[in-house]
Design a protein around this motif. Structure first.
Motif, PDB file in Angstrom:
ATOM      1  N   ILE A   1       0.815  -1.210   0.000  1.00  0.00           N
ATOM      2  CA  ILE A   1       0.000   0.000   0.000  1.00  0.00           C
ATOM      3  C   ILE A   1       0.856   1.271   0.000  1.00  0.00           C
ATOM      4  CG2 ILE A   1      -1.670   1.351   1.332  1.00  0.00           C
ATOM      5  CD1 ILE A   1      -2.863  -1.027  -0.257  1.00  0.00           C
ATOM      6  N   PRO A   2       1.918   1.379   0.805  1.00  0.00           N
ATOM      7  CA  PRO A   2       2.735   2.601   0.718  1.00  0.00           C
ATOM      8  C   PRO A   2       3.306   2.836  -0.673  1.00  0.00           C
ATOM      9  CG  PRO A   2       3.256   1.412   2.722  1.00  0.00           C
ATOM     10  CD  PRO A   2       2.366   0.506   1.914  1.00  0.00           C
ATOM     11  N   GLN A   3       3.664   1.765  -1.372  1.00  0.00           N
ATOM     12  CA  GLN A   3       4.171   1.896  -2.745  1.00  0.00           C
ATOM     13  C   GLN A   3       3.069   2.404  -3.668  1.00  0.00           C
ATOM     14  OE1 GLN A   3       5.081  -1.821  -4.605  1.00  0.00           O
ATOM     15  NE2 GLN A   3       6.270  -0.902  -6.283  1.00  0.00           N
ATOM     16  N   ALA A   4       1.868   1.847  -3.544  1.00  0.00           N
ATOM     17  CA  ALA A   4       0.746   2.306  -4.366  1.00  0.00           C
ATOM     18  C   ALA A   4       0.423   3.768  -4.073  1.00  0.00           C
ATOM     19  CB  ALA A   4      -0.479   1.429  -4.115  1.00  0.00           C
ATOM     20  N   TYR A   5       0.505   4.136  -2.803  1.00  0.00           N
ATOM     21  CA  TYR A   5       0.274   5.528  -2.411  1.00  0.00           C
ATOM     22  C   TYR A   5       1.286   6.456  -3.076  1.00  0.00           C
ATOM     23  CZ  TYR A   5      -0.213   9.568   0.736  1.00  0.00           C
ATOM     24  OH  TYR A   5      -0.409  10.822   1.253  1.00  0.00           O
ATOM     25  N   GLU A   6       2.545   6.053  -3.050  1.00  0.00           N
ATOM     26  CA  GLU A   6       3.604   6.848  -3.681  1.00  0.00           C
ATOM     27  C   GLU A   6       3.339   7.032  -5.174  1.00  0.00           C
ATOM     28  OE1 GLU A   6       8.484   6.780  -3.845  1.00  0.00           O
ATOM     29  OE2 GLU A   6       7.403   4.873  -3.833  1.00  0.00           O
ATOM     30  N   VAL A   7       2.931   5.955  -5.842  1.00  0.00           N
ATOM     31  CA  VAL A   7       2.668   6.023  -7.278  1.00  0.00           C
ATOM     32  C   VAL A   7       1.475   6.936  -7.555  1.00  0.00           C
ATOM     33  CG1 VAL A   7       1.880   4.686  -9.278  1.00  0.00           C
ATOM     34  CG2 VAL A   7       3.718   3.797  -7.820  1.00  0.00           C
ATOM     35  N   CYS A   8       0.405   6.784  -6.783  1.00  0.00           N
ATOM     36  CA  CYS A   8      -0.777   7.627  -7.007  1.00  0.00           C
ATOM     37  C   CYS A   8      -0.476   9.103  -6.782  1.00  0.00           C
ATOM     38  CB  CYS A   8      -1.917   7.178  -6.088  1.00  0.00           C
ATOM     39  SG  CYS A   8      -2.724   5.650  -6.590  1.00  0.00           S
ATOM     40  N   ARG A   9       0.314   9.404  -5.777  1.00  0.00           N
ATOM     41  CA  ARG A   9       0.667  10.800  -5.534  1.00  0.00           C
ATOM     42  C   ARG A   9       1.515  11.352  -6.669  1.00  0.00           C
ATOM     43  NH1 ARG A   9      -0.365  12.803  -0.314  1.00  0.00           N
ATOM     44  NH2 ARG A   9       0.272  14.764  -1.278  1.00  0.00           N
ATOM     45  N   ALA A  10       2.355  10.491  -7.248  1.00  0.00           N
ATOM     46  CA  ALA A  10       3.185  10.937  -8.369  1.00  0.00           C
ATOM     47  C   ALA A  10       2.346  11.149  -9.628  1.00  0.00           C
ATOM     48  CB  ALA A  10       4.288   9.917  -8.641  1.00  0.00           C
ATOM     49  N   VAL A  11       1.379  10.277  -9.857  1.00  0.00           N
ATOM     50  CA  VAL A  11       0.494  10.431 -11.016  1.00  0.00           C
ATOM     51  C   VAL A  11      -0.373  11.672 -10.848  1.00  0.00           C
ATOM     52  CG1 VAL A  11      -1.394   9.370 -12.329  1.00  0.00           C
ATOM     53  CG2 VAL A  11       0.510   7.963 -11.509  1.00  0.00           C
ATOM     54  N   ASN A  12      -0.862  11.890  -9.613  1.00  0.00           N
ATOM     55  CA  ASN A  12      -1.568  13.126  -9.258  1.00  0.00           C
ATOM     56  C   ASN A  12      -2.802  13.356 -10.121  1.00  0.00           C
ATOM     57  OD1 ASN A  12      -2.010  15.476  -7.781  1.00  0.00           O
ATOM     58  ND2 ASN A  12      -0.821  16.747  -9.210  1.00  0.00           N
ATOM     59  N   SER A  13      -3.698  12.362 -10.114  1.00  0.00           N
ATOM     60  CA  SER A  13      -4.931  12.472 -10.895  1.00  0.00           C
ATOM     61  C   SER A  13      -6.083  11.841 -10.127  1.00  0.00           C
ATOM     62  CB  SER A  13      -4.767  11.753 -12.239  1.00  0.00           C
ATOM     63  OG  SER A  13      -6.020  11.608 -12.891  1.00  0.00           O
ATOM     64  N   PRO A  14      -7.276  12.428 -10.219  1.00  0.00           N
ATOM     65  CA  PRO A  14      -8.456  11.798  -9.597  1.00  0.00           C
ATOM     66  C   PRO A  14      -8.824  10.479 -10.260  1.00  0.00           C
ATOM     67  CG  PRO A  14      -9.117  13.659 -10.964  1.00  0.00           C
ATOM     68  CD  PRO A  14      -7.626  13.702 -10.881  1.00  0.00           C
ATOM     69  N   SER A  15      -8.226  10.185 -11.396  1.00  0.00           N
ATOM     70  CA  SER A  15      -8.512   8.939 -12.109  1.00  0.00           C
ATOM     71  C   SER A  15      -7.530   7.822 -11.782  1.00  0.00           C
ATOM     72  CB  SER A  15      -8.521   9.186 -13.624  1.00  0.00           C
ATOM     73  OG  SER A  15      -9.671   9.911 -14.002  1.00  0.00           O
ATOM     74  N   CYS A  16      -6.645   8.038 -10.819  1.00  0.00           N
ATOM     75  CA  CYS A  16      -5.683   7.002 -10.403  1.00  0.00           C
ATOM     76  C   CYS A  16      -5.701   6.888  -8.887  1.00  0.00           C
ATOM     77  CB  CYS A  16      -4.282   7.336 -10.908  1.00  0.00           C
ATOM     78  SG  CYS A  16      -3.044   6.073 -10.522  1.00  0.00           S
ATOM     79  N   LYS A  17      -6.291   5.804  -8.382  1.00  0.00           N
ATOM     80  CA  LYS A  17      -6.426   5.606  -6.946  1.00  0.00           C
ATOM     81  C   LYS A  17      -6.013   4.178  -6.577  1.00  0.00           C
ATOM     82  CE  LYS A  17      -7.872   9.761  -6.040  1.00  0.00           C
ATOM     83  NZ  LYS A  17      -7.072  10.678  -5.188  1.00  0.00           N
ATOM     84  N   ILE A  18      -6.209   3.826  -5.320  1.00  0.00           N
ATOM     85  CA  ILE A  18      -5.783   2.523  -4.797  1.00  0.00           C
ATOM     86  C   ILE A  18      -6.973   1.600  -4.601  1.00  0.00           C
ATOM     87  CG2 ILE A  18      -4.728   1.320  -2.833  1.00  0.00           C
ATOM     88  CD1 ILE A  18      -3.081   3.850  -2.314  1.00  0.00           C
ATOM     89  N   LEU A  19      -6.795   0.361  -5.006  1.00  0.00           N
ATOM     90  CA  LEU A  19      -7.678  -0.731  -4.617  1.00  0.00           C
ATOM     91  C   LEU A  19      -6.996  -1.427  -3.440  1.00  0.00           C
ATOM     92  CD1 LEU A  19      -9.206  -3.462  -6.996  1.00  0.00           C
ATOM     93  CD2 LEU A  19      -8.724  -3.806  -4.590  1.00  0.00           C
ATOM     94  N   PHE A  20      -7.550  -1.289  -2.259  1.00  0.00           N
ATOM     95  CA  PHE A  20      -6.957  -1.842  -1.043  1.00  0.00           C
ATOM     96  C   PHE A  20      -7.567  -3.225  -0.822  1.00  0.00           C
ATOM     97  CE2 PHE A  20      -4.832  -0.297   3.013  1.00  0.00           C
ATOM     98  CZ  PHE A  20      -4.786  -1.547   3.614  1.00  0.00           C
ATOM     99  N   ASP A  21      -6.856  -4.257  -1.249  1.00  0.00           N
ATOM    100  CA  ASP A  21      -7.313  -5.632  -1.050  1.00  0.00           C
ATOM    101  C   ASP A  21      -6.755  -6.116   0.285  1.00  0.00           C
ATOM    102  OD1 ASP A  21      -7.493  -8.512  -1.047  1.00  0.00           O
ATOM    103  OD2 ASP A  21      -7.919  -8.402  -3.192  1.00  0.00           O
TER     104      ASP A  21
END
Length: 310
Positions: A204-224
């Motif tokens: 999850i921290p890695q996914a968070y880092e990627v989403c913050r870098a992409v910086n778009s409302p169209s890129c979020k995390i699926l927390f399984d």
């Protein structure tokens, strides 16, 4: 695609429609009889998948949807929706609307389990991915979906992780250019190393880092929660730390990847926590049934009633 293929093809025997234990059993060729299930009012939007209740509802997908709605479920998750023919997608969408159900995720693209694609920076793989995303926009419109699952694929062992991350971020930014005008969201799913060794996105921290870098409302995390219990644990603190980027949850208990209450995860506390944070999204029931037959299907429903009590 092998992953999460819970829909098994089988012929439904029998010729009668009957109620058993408050459930509806619809035989092959019969009419589904509504209103025989005692509907439960769940606090969260739990989303079953096709095949989860076929012993009671039959093989017909529309009958399965009716059964889910009768039991009180207000959403559907179908990883394989993109592969269904358009007429079936239309029928599913029509029935969901009639039943007041919301569409959850479907898998948006070809996932590379054994070789790198987005991590590599290869133009051909990128073009293929972006075409898949464009095609998925049309599917999402057809079935009234908002979210679609994206898995960046296998690591590239010939590249430093920093370069791989940059390649993935660039690919996702390009995908967001396609999704943003339609208000659609791809949700990135980190997968555990035990079931899916060698994948780029694990935590999850890695996914968070990627989403913050992409910086778009169209890129979020699926927390399984199943995957993250295996990979890192610390579920509730990670939910809180990544909250601004989390758009979707999936569940399955560990070990076994069956319904809640069958393993070590305290789903009552987790669901209470995300409900307290006013989560309005969907919780995908991405797991198998711990028991077979109608008894196993009843057990799934009862399990969600148990963990939804808060």
């Amino acid at each position: 695609m092998k992953r999460r293929n819970f829909v098994k093809k089988s012929m439904l025997s029998g010729a009668a429609v009957m109620a058993t234990g408050g459930m509806v059993h619809c035989a092959s060729g019969g009419e589904y009889v509504p209103g025989l299930v005692k509907k439960h009012s769940f606090k969260l939007k739990y989303a079953p998948h096709f095949g989860m209740f076929r012993n009671y509802a039959g093989n017909d997908l529309i009958d399965q949807l009716k059964f889910m709605a009768d039991a009180g479920f207000t959403a559907l998750e179908d990883n394989g929706m993109k592969g269904r023919d358009k007429s079936m997608q239309d029928k599913i969408a029509k029935q969901m609307e009639a039943s007041g159900m919301q569409m959850g995720v479907f898998v948006a693209h070809q996932i590379y389990w054994k070789e790198p694609n987005l991590t590599s920076g290869d133009k051909g793989k990128l073009d293929e991915f972006l075409k898949d995303i464009k095609d998925s926009v049309e599917v999402a419109k057809r079935v009234n979906a908002k979210w679609m699952t994206v898995v960046p694929g296998h690591v590239d062992l010939r590249k430093d992780m920093g370069y791989q991350t940059a390649n993935v971020v660039e690919a996702l930014r390009r995908a967001c250019e396609i999704l943003e005008p339609h208000g659609l969201v791809m949700v990135l799913e980190p997968l555990n190393f035990r079931d899916h060794p060698g994948l780029f996105l694990k935590k999850i921290p890695q996914a968070y880092e990627v989403c913050r870098a992409v910086n778009s409302p169209s890129c979020k995390i699926l927390f399984d929660i199943y995957h993250q219990q295996i990979t890192e644990g610390n579920i509730i603190p990670n939910i809180d730390s990544a909250w601004s980027e989390v758009a979707y949850f999936q569940v399955g208990d560990n070990p076994g990847r069956k319904e809640p209450t069958t393993g070590e995860i305290n789903y009552t506390n987790i669901f209470k926590h995300i409900h307290g944070k006013n989560f309005q999204g969907i919780v995908g029931m991405e797991h198998g049934n711990s028991q077979s037959g109608k008894e196993g299907e009843q057990r799934v429903i009862d399990a969600y009633k148990e963990v939804d009590t808060f």
